[in-house]
Design a protein around this motif. Structure first.
Motif, PDB file in Angstrom:
ATOM      1  N   UNK A 115       0.863  -1.279  -0.037  1.00 26.50           N
ATOM      2  CA  UNK A 115       0.173  -0.028  -0.072  1.00 26.50           C
ATOM      3  C   UNK A 115       0.977   1.302   0.160  1.00 26.50           C
ATOM      4  N   UNK A 116       1.634   1.231   1.059  1.00 28.26           N
ATOM      5  CA  UNK A 116       2.939   2.355   0.763  1.00 28.26           C
ATOM      6  C   UNK A 116       3.654   2.661  -0.763  1.00 28.26           C
ATOM      7  N   UNK A 117       4.426   1.498  -1.151  1.00 24.32           N
ATOM      8  CA  UNK A 117       4.497   1.431  -2.173  1.00 24.32           C
ATOM      9  C   UNK A 117       3.645   2.313  -2.930  1.00 24.32           C
ATOM     10  N   UNK A 118       2.050   2.328  -3.624  1.00 23.91           N
ATOM     11  CA  UNK A 118       1.033   2.919  -4.131  1.00 23.91           C
ATOM     12  C   UNK A 118       1.276   3.916  -3.821  1.00 23.91           C
ATOM     13  N   UNK A 119       0.975   4.542  -2.871  1.00 24.31           N
ATOM     14  CA  UNK A 119       0.811   6.098  -2.168  1.00 24.31           C
ATOM     15  C   UNK A 119       1.780   6.538  -2.985  1.00 24.31           C
ATOM     16  N   UNK A 120       3.037   6.102  -2.523  1.00 26.29           N
ATOM     17  CA  UNK A 120       4.333   6.845  -2.505  1.00 26.29           C
ATOM     18  C   UNK A 120       4.412   7.562  -3.958  1.00 26.29           C
ATOM     19  N   UNK A 121       3.976   6.023  -4.944  1.00 28.78           N
ATOM     20  CA  UNK A 121       4.143   6.237  -6.447  1.00 28.78           C
ATOM     21  C   UNK A 121       2.729   6.750  -6.658  1.00 28.78           C
ATOM     22  N   UNK A 122       1.507   7.026  -6.128  1.00 32.59           N
ATOM     23  CA  UNK A 122       0.470   8.169  -6.401  1.00 32.59           C
ATOM     24  C   UNK A 122       1.111   9.352  -6.308  1.00 32.59           C
ATOM     25  N   UNK A 123       2.029   9.143  -5.549  1.00 30.90           N
ATOM     26  CA  UNK A 123       2.807  11.480  -5.049  1.00 30.90           C
ATOM     27  C   UNK A 123       3.736  11.666  -5.592  1.00 30.90           C
ATOM     28  N   UNK A 124       3.864  10.421  -6.420  1.00 28.46           N
ATOM     29  CA  UNK A 124       5.747  10.756  -6.691  1.00 28.46           C
ATOM     30  C   UNK A 124       6.599  10.764  -5.709  1.00 28.46           C
ATOM     31  N   UNK A 126      -3.013   5.324   4.787  1.00 31.82           N
ATOM     32  CA  UNK A 126      -2.546   3.698   4.099  1.00 31.82           C
ATOM     33  C   UNK A 126      -3.150   2.496   4.263  1.00 31.82           C
ATOM     34  N   UNK A 127      -3.875   2.538   5.821  1.00 29.38           N
ATOM     35  CA  UNK A 127      -4.961   1.228   6.111  1.00 29.38           C
ATOM     36  C   UNK A 127      -6.083   1.351   5.720  1.00 29.38           C
ATOM     37  N   UNK A 128      -6.263   2.287   4.797  1.00 31.66           N
ATOM     38  CA  UNK A 128      -7.525   2.370   4.601  1.00 31.66           C
ATOM     39  C   UNK A 128      -8.795   1.898   5.242  1.00 31.66           C
ATOM     40  N   UNK A 129      -9.193   3.582   6.249  1.00 35.11           N
ATOM     41  CA  UNK A 129     -10.191   3.249   7.407  1.00 35.11           C
ATOM     42  C   UNK A 129     -10.893   3.782   6.810  1.00 35.11           C
ATOM     43  N   UNK A 130     -11.884   3.128   7.653  1.00 33.56           N
ATOM     44  CA  UNK A 130     -13.041   3.314   7.147  1.00 33.56           C
ATOM     45  C   UNK A 130     -13.804   4.658   8.253  1.00 33.56           C
ATOM     46  N   UNK A 131     -12.821   5.802   9.106  1.00 27.16           N
ATOM     47  CA  UNK A 131     -13.080   6.678   9.235  1.00 27.16           C
ATOM     48  C   UNK A 131     -11.814   7.770   9.631  1.00 27.16           C
ATOM     49  N   UNK A 132     -11.784   8.651   8.554  1.00 22.32           N
ATOM     50  CA  UNK A 132     -10.432   9.639   8.579  1.00 22.32           C
ATOM     51  C   UNK A 132     -10.924  10.465   9.813  1.00 22.32           C
ATOM     52  N   UNK A 133      -9.964  10.847  10.714  1.00 24.50           N
ATOM     53  CA  UNK A 133     -10.278  12.374  11.348  1.00 24.50           C
ATOM     54  C   UNK A 133      -9.105  13.023  10.988  1.00 24.50           C
ATOM     55  N   UNK A 134      -9.205  13.838  10.503  1.00 27.36           N
ATOM     56  CA  UNK A 134      -8.296  15.038  10.077  1.00 27.36           C
ATOM     57  C   UNK A 134      -8.961  16.819  10.704  1.00 27.36           C
ATOM     58  N   UNK A 135      -7.574  16.788  11.250  1.00 26.88           N
ATOM     59  CA  UNK A 135      -7.951  18.505  12.139  1.00 26.88           C
ATOM     60  C   UNK A 135      -6.537  18.862  11.394  1.00 26.88           C
ATOM     61  N   UNK A 136      -7.279  20.067  10.509  1.00 25.96           N
ATOM     62  CA  UNK A 136      -6.252  21.156   9.639  1.00 25.96           C
ATOM     63  C   UNK A 136      -6.101  20.545   8.814  1.00 25.96           C
ATOM     64  N   UNK A 137      -6.078  19.778   8.503  1.00 25.98           N
ATOM     65  CA  UNK A 137      -5.282  19.089   6.879  1.00 25.98           C
ATOM     66  C   UNK A 137      -4.300  19.882   6.461  1.00 25.98           C
ATOM     67  N   UNK A 138      -4.725  21.027   5.692  1.00 20.17           N
ATOM     68  CA  UNK A 138      -4.206  21.871   5.205  1.00 20.17           C
ATOM     69  C   UNK A 138      -2.750  22.707   5.452  1.00 20.17           C
ATOM     70  N   UNK A 139      -2.634  22.895   6.700  1.00 21.13           N
ATOM     71  CA  UNK A 139      -1.996  23.760   6.764  1.00 21.13           C
ATOM     72  C   UNK A 139      -0.600  23.135   6.869  1.00 21.13           C
ATOM     73  N   UNK A 140       0.472  24.465   6.444  1.00 28.54           N
ATOM     74  CA  UNK A 140       1.584  23.453   6.086  1.00 28.54           C
ATOM     75  C   UNK A 140       1.694  23.846   4.468  1.00 28.54           C
ATOM     76  N   UNK A 141       0.639  23.668   3.791  1.00 30.46           N
ATOM     77  CA  UNK A 141       0.721  22.925   2.499  1.00 30.46           C
ATOM     78  C   UNK A 141       0.120  24.593   1.536  1.00 30.46           C
ATOM     79  N   UNK A 142       1.493  24.251   0.685  1.00 24.67           N
ATOM     80  CA  UNK A 142       1.151  25.352  -0.798  1.00 24.67           C
ATOM     81  C   UNK A 142      -0.396  25.352  -1.827  1.00 24.67           C
ATOM     82  N   UNK A 143      -0.608  25.707  -1.726  1.00 28.76           N
ATOM     83  CA  UNK A 143      -2.098  26.112  -3.056  1.00 28.76           C
ATOM     84  C   UNK A 143      -1.989  24.774  -3.635  1.00 28.76           C
ATOM     85  N   UNK A 144      -1.019  24.597  -4.369  1.00 26.74           N
ATOM     86  CA  UNK A 144      -1.497  23.134  -5.319  1.00 26.74           C
ATOM     87  C   UNK A 144      -1.325  21.779  -4.417  1.00 26.74           C
ATOM     88  N   UNK A 145      -0.237  22.002  -3.309  1.00 31.04           N
ATOM     89  CA  UNK A 145      -0.483  20.396  -2.541  1.00 31.04           C
ATOM     90  C   UNK A 145      -2.007  20.492  -1.595  1.00 31.04           C
TER      91      UNK A 145
END
Lengths: 447, 321
Positions: free
Chosen positions: B114-123, B150-169
């Motif tokens: 799974x990690x290889x797939x995600x790493x590949x997806x994000x290049x 990565x573990x394909x959770x049924x519930x995903x909890x994201x606390x301020x997920x965009x902080x620290x990212x540039x607009x593209x990311x």
């Protein structure tokens, strides 16, 4: 794989892979070995083996001197009575390491002057002194017999036996005992302190990295704390084993390098003149005092090793768990910018105090202070480790057992206390590290 | 019968020493929704998230996961990206991702795949052997996002997920969140960025001072806070338009697009219908559009929090007197 094992494995692997771990594991035994081997190496470099050709004008003492040597770096060869001057000169001139000792005909009975020593190299004062001593020793024995009719060979033999009885009775050479005591205490002191502080740093690292919340969403706080403590503890045990094993290997190499068999010390038979002027067997050590010290040290280590290997792991595990839990509390209750020094001090004081007590053991192993502190849980890991060489297992075994039982009893309380504080404190940011807060967090997680 | 809610919190109370972090909070999170968990700083959002993640336990009340009390087994069905997130700086990226994935209950083989797939997806496959301390903040954020999902959770909890990212990311992560939603993942989204709430969330809960003050589907909440205002975009004479307001409307805002084109915001003063106003202006103006102006999440947040604070402030004031 269980989560506890995963954490343990991570803590273990990341530390064992560090260069500092390898460096400490390799350097420590080398330092210990260096302390033992350096005097021998120095001696070897100053005492190059010399052949001393004895031209014996006394017609009797050449043979005795040949066998009365005190150093293996000197090889006496008593030239046959019919050997020509040319023959001696030929051997002498062909080697830098050959000397000629011309024994005066009056040496021994009338004169204490052995005669002339010829050499064509640079033998150094040590060699000359040893030859002088060998000659003087022979002269002394002859003179003592002449004046008092006392056979010094017999006296030496009896003294030698007395010494053997003393060593066998107490198991370990008393001098070596004191070194082992100091080494045991110091080793425990370093292991408990180094790895205890590592637990604190590890906990604080997770907190300041802010990875703690991610990790805690996958594993319960107490499991994480145990994984960390056990992982780091295992690193300590690995380091401990590494030091012991490599020390054994190094000492074995030293022993084979010296080519010494300790049992041969009392069995090496040489011939010496008895009171009636006849040649008899006598037990005389053929090693230098430095070599003898090394042999005794190695033999004592061998005798002490089983006790050391059985008891020390218990003391380390107990001592480490006890102090690691306190260090974990400070780590979890601290913030990256907090000054932790004042909170570490109360933990390090008993450790340092234990080491101070341990240094008194060699002078007074039976003092009350040593006796009680070797059983008091906060001091027992280090003091008992230092006291081990002095333990008489026939009568004192219960003291070691009591120390271990009390230590592990105390560990049960300390780890429970640590777990309670840890699980609340680890997620507290911006709160001051204080005894009041630690008490508050302990009570808070009481349910 | 299919279970509608993935999380049901019933009258949850959590106290810390002398402070109540959550006071009888009840929240139902529909399965497959993107659920906005909103509130001012210190409202109790993180405490609630920690309770779902079993980092701490409630003092009273209960939290159900698919109608069952939370147990250790549920941990691997949840992915959590906290606001204050970090990584072990001295560890290698791949090694660390493997460790965190395995902590979530994945096998070594599964985690690697799974990690290889995600790493590949994000290049970012070539980061695998890099040390975390060599990564920039944005790069580390990507790794953190990957190890959360990565573990394909049924519930995903994201606390301020965009902080620290540039607009593209930010856009990249936003698309991934929507992708996960399509696959049926329920997402709890905690943020102060109200624009992203409007874009992503379909349900919200607003917590203030340890209590729930607003809860429901975002459209209903917006309706609830609607101010009964309308925006009319027309071409014509402004005097003609103003004269028509006698029917019982108040002009709130005027935007002059050109000399003959306007966008105005009006609000009825009584029970009048917008139809009455339109009937009066339709002969003199050309109407381009008319729509009811819905409340913005930003305004709802401020208004709801202010309303919730009012009675308490009043009580406080009385007590002080």
């Amino acid at each position: 794989m269980s989560k506890l094992r995963l954490v343990l494995q991570r803590e273990y692997k990341t530390r064992v892979k560090k260069k500092s771990f390898l460096l400490l594991s390799v350097i420590s035994p080398l330092i210990i070995a260096g302390l033992v081997i350096a005097p021998i190496l120095i001696q070897q470099s100053t005492f190059k083996q010399k052949t001393v050709l004895i031209v014996d004008n006394t017609l009797a003492l050449g043979d005795l001197l040949e066998k009365n040597k005190s150093s293996k770096y000197i090889h006496y060869v008593n030239m046959p009575i019919d050997a020509t001057i040319e023959h001696v000169a030929n051997r002498y001139e062909n080697s830098e390491d050959t000397m000629v000792l011309h024994l005066n005909k009056n040496f021994g009975i009338i004169s204490n002057s052995p005669g002339q020593l010829y050499n064509n190299g640079h033998p150094g004062p040590g060699i000359i002194k040893t030859i002088k001593n060998d000659c003087f020793d022979l002269f002394r024995k002859i003179q003592v017999y002449k004046i008092t009719n006392l056979n010094l060979e017999e006296v030496d033999k009896r003294l030698g036996d007395a010494c053997n009885i003393q060593y066998e009775g107490l198991g370990i050479n008393p001098e070596v005992k004191s070194y082992l005591s100091l080494a045991g205490g110091l080793l425990m002191y370093l292991l408990v302190l180094i790895y205890g502080v590592q637990v604190m740093k590890g906990v604080l690292e997770e907190k300041s990295n802010r990875i703690i919340e991610v990790v805690l969403s996958s594993i319960r706080p107490v499991k994480l704390m145990w994984g960390k403590i056990l992982g780091i503890g295992l690193v300590g045990i690995t380091q401990f084993s590494f030091i012991i094993i490599s020390s054994i290997v190094i000492f074995s190499v030293i022993q084979s390098f010296l080519d010494i068999d300790a049992s041969g010390l009392v069995n090496d038979q040489i011939m010496i003149m008895d009171t009636n002027g006849k040649l008899v067997n006598a037990n005389i050590p053929v090693l230098t005092p430095e070599e003898m010290d090394t042999v005794y040290a190695i033999e004592s280590l061998k005798a002490f090793l089983p006790t050391f290997l059985i008891i020390m792991p218990f003391l380390f595990v107990g001592g480490f768990l006890l102090y690691a839990s306190f260090f974990a509390v400070v780590g979890s209750a601290s913030n990256p910018d907090t000054e932790t020094q004042q909170y570490i001090l109360p933990i390090t004081v008993p450790i340092i105090l234990s080491m101070l007590i341990a240094t008194t053991i060699m002078n007074n192993p039976d003092s009350n202070l040593v006796y009680y502190s070797s059983m008091f849980p906060l001091t027992s890991p280090i003091v008992m480790a230092s006291r081990l060489p002095y333990i008489n297992w026939a009568t004192d075994w219960w003291q070691v057992l009591t120390a271990i039982v009390l230590l592990f009893g105390c560990v049960l309380f300390s780890t429970r206390f640590a777990a309670k504080v840890y699980k609340t404190a680890i997620l507290m940011y911006g709160q001051k590290l204080s005894y009041r807060n630690i008490r508050k967090w302990f009570k808070q997680s009481g349910s | 019968m299919a279970i509608k809610y993935i999380i049901k919190a019933h009258k949850v109370v959590k106290r810390y020493h002398n402070h109540t972090a959550l006071n009888k909070v009840s929240i139902k999170i529909p399965k497959g929704s993107v659920y906005g968990l909103l509130g001012p700083n210190g409202a109790g959002k993180t405490t609630f998230i920690r309770l779902i993640n079993q980092i701490s336990k409630p003092d009273k009340g209960e939290i159900l996961f698919y109608n069952k009390p939370l147990t250790e087994e549920h941990i691997q069905k949840i992915g959590y990206l906290p606001e204050e997130r970090g990584l072990y700086k001295k560890m290698k990226v791949g090694e660390q991702a493997m460790y965190l994935a395995q902590l979530k209950g994945m096998s070594k083989v599964e985690a690697k795949k799974n990690l290889t797939e995600w790493f590949d997806k994000f290049d970012i496959l070539d980061w695998w052997d890099k040390k975390v301390e060599d990564l920039s903040k944005g790069m580390a954020q990507k790794i953190q996002f990957i190890v959360t999902v990565v573990h394909e959770p049924e519930l995903l909890i994201l606390d301020e997920p965009f902080s620290g990212f540039d607009p593209i990311n930010t856009e990249l992560i936003k698309q991934e969140i929507l992708e996960l939603k399509k696959k049926g993942t329920t997402i709890i989204f905690s943020t102060h960025n109200m624009q992203s709430v409007e874009e992503i969330c379909d349900h919200i809960t607003l917590i203030n001072q340890s209590e729930t003050i607003v809860e429901g589907p975002i459209e209903e909440v917006k309706k609830q806070f609607s101010q009964n205002t309308y925006v009319i975009h027309f071409i014509g004479n402004m005097i003609t338009f103003t004269n028509a307001l006698w029917t019982g409307f108040e002009l709130l805002k005027k935007e002059e697009i050109s000399k003959t084109e306007y966008k105005v915001t009006v609000s009825p003063t009584g029970q009048n219908s917008i139809n009455e106003l339109i009937q009066n202006i339709i002969h003199g103006c050309k109407i381009k559009s008319v729509y009811e102006s819905s409340a913005k999440m930003h305004d709802i947040f401020i208004k709801a929090v202010a309303q919730s604070n009012e009675p308490k402030n009043l009580t406080k004031g009385i007590k002080n007197e």
